[in-house]
Design an enzyme around this catalytic site. Sequence first.
Site, mmCIF file in Angstrom:
data_model
loop_
_atom_site.group_PDB
_atom_site.id
_atom_site.type_symbol
_atom_site.label_atom_id
_atom_site.label_comp_id
_atom_site.label_asym_id
_atom_site.label_seq_id
_atom_site.Cartn_x
_atom_site.Cartn_y
_atom_site.Cartn_z
ATOM 1 N N ASP A 49 0.816 -1.215 0.000
ATOM 2 C CA ASP A 49 0.000 0.000 0.000
ATOM 3 C C ASP A 49 0.850 1.265 0.000
ATOM 4 O O ASP A 49 0.470 2.270 -0.600
ATOM 5 C CB ASP A 49 -0.934 0.023 1.217
ATOM 6 N N THR A 50 1.989 1.241 0.636
ATOM 7 C CA THR A 50 2.821 2.437 0.782
ATOM 8 C C THR A 50 3.533 2.837 -0.508
ATOM 9 O O THR A 50 4.127 3.903 -0.572
ATOM 10 C CB THR A 50 3.854 2.245 1.908
#
Length: 128
Positions: free
Chosen positions: A54-55
Amino acid sequence: KVRFRIHPVAGRMPGQLNVLLAEAGVPYDIVEELEEINDDFDSTDVALVIGANDTVNSAAEDDPNSEIAGMPVMRVWKANQVIVMKRSLAAGYAGVDNPVFLKDNTDMLLGDAKETCEKLAAGCKALA
C-alpha cells in the site's frame, strides 16, 4: 548514491521499522523524509522495494475512487527501474491491488525478502 526511506506506517504498527533500524544501529538521520525522496524518483535509476504494498501503490494518487486515494505514498513507479521483493502478488493491508506491480518498469522478485536480499548482496559483492 544509495538512499532509503521507510514509510511512516510501514510494518505491523506505525514506527515499528524505525525501532528495528535503531536496534540494528542505523542512524535515524540518514533515513530520508517522504517529501525529500519522492521528489527524486524521476531521476532514480533503481528503486528497490522490500515487502511494501500500500505504501508504494500508485492508485493512491491515480485513482480518486480507490480506498487509499490521498494516502501519502512513495512514488517508486517514477524510477527508471523498480524491483519489488514480496512473498506474493497479494493485495496489502488495505486490500487494494497495486498497479505498480504490473508496470513495464517493474520486476517482481517473489519469495522471502531476507533471503532475496542476502542473495542480491552476495551477487553485488561478487561483482566488486
